[in-house]
Design a protein around this motif. Structure first.
Motif, PDB file in Angstrom:
ATOM      1  N   LEU A 112      -1.597 -20.659 -27.461  1.00 45.83           N
ATOM      2  CA  LEU A 112      -1.049 -20.021 -26.268  1.00 45.83           C
ATOM      3  C   LEU A 112      -1.051 -18.507 -26.421  1.00 45.83           C
ATOM      4  O   LEU A 112      -1.347 -17.770 -25.469  1.00 45.83           O
ATOM      5  N   GLU A 113      -0.749 -18.005 -27.608  1.00 48.62           N
ATOM      6  CA  GLU A 113      -0.774 -16.567 -27.841  1.00 48.62           C
ATOM      7  C   GLU A 113      -2.188 -16.004 -27.724  1.00 48.62           C
ATOM      8  O   GLU A 113      -2.370 -14.876 -27.262  1.00 48.62           O
ATOM      9  N   ASP A 114      -3.189 -16.789 -28.114  1.00 43.31           N
ATOM     10  CA  ASP A 114      -4.576 -16.324 -28.031  1.00 43.31           C
ATOM     11  C   ASP A 114      -5.018 -16.137 -26.585  1.00 43.31           C
ATOM     12  O   ASP A 114      -5.929 -15.348 -26.305  1.00 43.31           O
ATOM     13  N   GLY A 115      -4.408 -16.882 -25.664  1.00 43.71           N
ATOM     14  CA  GLY A 115      -4.623 -16.644 -24.244  1.00 43.71           C
ATOM     15  C   GLY A 115      -5.875 -17.236 -23.644  1.00 43.71           C
ATOM     16  O   GLY A 115      -6.212 -16.919 -22.502  1.00 43.71           O
ATOM     17  N   ALA A 116      -6.570 -18.107 -24.359  1.00 45.66           N
ATOM     18  CA  ALA A 116      -7.800 -18.692 -23.811  1.00 45.66           C
ATOM     19  C   ALA A 116      -7.535 -19.909 -22.934  1.00 45.66           C
ATOM     20  O   ALA A 116      -8.439 -20.411 -22.274  1.00 45.66           O
ATOM     21  N   ASN A 117      -6.304 -20.375 -22.936  1.00 44.37           N
ATOM     22  CA  ASN A 117      -5.992 -21.615 -22.222  1.00 44.37           C
ATOM     23  C   ASN A 117      -6.061 -21.439 -20.714  1.00 44.37           C
ATOM     24  O   ASN A 117      -5.750 -20.384 -20.169  1.00 44.37           O
ATOM     25  N   ILE A 118      -6.473 -22.505 -20.054  1.00 42.55           N
ATOM     26  CA  ILE A 118      -6.350 -22.632 -18.604  1.00 42.55           C
ATOM     27  C   ILE A 118      -5.401 -23.796 -18.371  1.00 42.55           C
ATOM     28  O   ILE A 118      -5.715 -24.944 -18.673  1.00 42.55           O
ATOM     29  N   GLY A 119      -4.222 -23.515 -17.843  1.00 42.65           N
ATOM     30  CA  GLY A 119      -3.219 -24.551 -17.681  1.00 42.65           C
ATOM     31  C   GLY A 119      -2.357 -24.687 -18.922  1.00 42.65           C
ATOM     32  O   GLY A 119      -2.264 -23.778 -19.759  1.00 42.65           O
ATOM     33  N   LYS A 120      -1.733 -25.845 -19.060  1.00 44.13           N
ATOM     34  CA  LYS A 120      -0.686 -26.063 -20.054  1.00 44.13           C
ATOM     35  C   LYS A 120      -1.225 -26.642 -21.366  1.00 44.13           C
ATOM     36  O   LYS A 120      -2.215 -27.355 -21.412  1.00 44.13           O
TER      37      LYS A 120
END
Length: 336
Positions: free
Chosen positions: A316-324
């Motif tokens: 989550l910190e890396d920020g590559a996620n789309i959504g949860k």
């Protein structure tokens, strides 16, 4: 029971799997056997020591879960042991069991994926209470949401579409931009390449010729305050729900007074239980039928076993996620 606890404030590695007593429940609570828990940025802030739980709440992180009811408090009615539920929490979701006020439960139908249900309570309650409750957005208005590819952003796109609200979002990559367009965003702004203030006034055009967003939902805070105010239309409402860009800055009050703009800031976790119950009731009435029908769907980036909470926080910190990102008890985890 197994739980994830924070050994000391710090990086994701401070999250530890520990054995904790199964919590007791009050008369108005149920004990939920946790199937999955959502991972939220508030959890990251708590891990770093910047976001303490409300007084009386557990220090175990986790603000939303799905699971089944294992035990009922003596005053609880309308629920039964074995019911499948999703729940909004003040904490404690990163565990195998958690007490929940009965008014903070949402029913999960038998044909609805119980894992995916864990992605919904926090984002639906946050978006609804802030764009409708604080922002007073109405059909036909323009909503600007920062972080369109996040859990909040992907939920906001779908809720806006459900309410007849026009929505623009900011993103940091073309991959996220394309996903947001496909999800239903009316406009997408790449904040790395475009000035979102200028683009907001180009995109959000009103019948009388005026421009700017009617409501902005902001997760950044101080860093964006001046630009957010400038991106608003006259009578626009800025609602701040995050502080990724800091907490202190200065503004010219004239930017607010003459065009009648307003700024408010809220957190969901610190609200009194009665307010949370009221918000969940509104979500149940206005949004949950659309969830059950599939008009609003959970957007899952990845699931991981509960024991991999450190890896989930890093992702989550890396920020590559789309959504949860979800933590699932006794699961191997999978990429969405």
């Amino acid at each position: 029971m197994r739980a994830i606890t924070i050994s000391s404030p710090g990086d994701p590695e401070v999250l530890q799997v520990t054995d904790e007593p199964t919590p007791d429940i009050s008369a108005d609570e149920v004990l939920v056997r946790v199937h999955a828990a959502g991972v939220n940025r508030a959890d990251l802030l708590q891990r770093r020591g910047f976001y303490d739980p409300p007084p009386g709440a557990t220090t175990i992180p986790g603000l939303e879960v799905s699971g089944t009811i294992e035990k009922l408090g003596s005053a609880v009615t309308g629920w039964a042991v074995g019911d499948r539920v999703a729940a909004l929490l003040s904490g404690g979701g990163y565990a195998e069991a958690v007490p929940v006020p009965a008014g903070q439960l949402l029913p999960v139908p038998d044909d609805f994926d119980l894992t995916k249900a864990a992605a919904l309570p926090e984002v639906l309650a946050t978006v609804w209470s802030n764009i409708v409750g604080r922002g007073r957005v109405t059909a036909g208005e323009w909503l600007l949401v920062h972080g369109g590819g996040s859990g909040i952003g992907t939920a906001a796109i779908q809720i806006a579409r459900h309410l007849g609200v026009k929505i623009a979002v900011t993103v940091g990559s073309e991959r996220k931009a394309e996903f947001c367009r496909e999800l239903g965003a009316d406009a997408v702004i790449n904040y790395r390449e475009e000035d979102f203030v200028a683009r907001a006034h180009e995109i959000c055009v009103h019948e009388d010729g005026s421009t700017g967003a009617d409501v902005i939902l902001d997760i950044i805070g101080a860093k964006y305050l001046e630009r957010n105010i400038k991106a608003l239309a006259a009578d626009g409402r800025l609602v701040i729900i995050g502080m990724q860009g800091g907490t202190k800055t200065e503004i010219n009050l004239g930017w607010l007074m003459q065009p009648r703009k307003s700024v408010s800031a809220t957190t969901l976790r610190a609200r009194p239980k009665e307010q949370k119950i009221a918000i969940v009731a509104e979500v149940a009435q206005h949004l949950w039928p659309a969830v059950v029908s599939g008009d609003i769907r959970p957007i899952i980036h990845e699931t991981m076993p509960l024991a991999d909470a450190s890896r989930a926080h890093q992702a989550l910190e890396d920020g590559a996620n789309i959504g949860k990102i979800l933590l699932v008890a006794d699961a191997e985890g999978e990429q969405a």
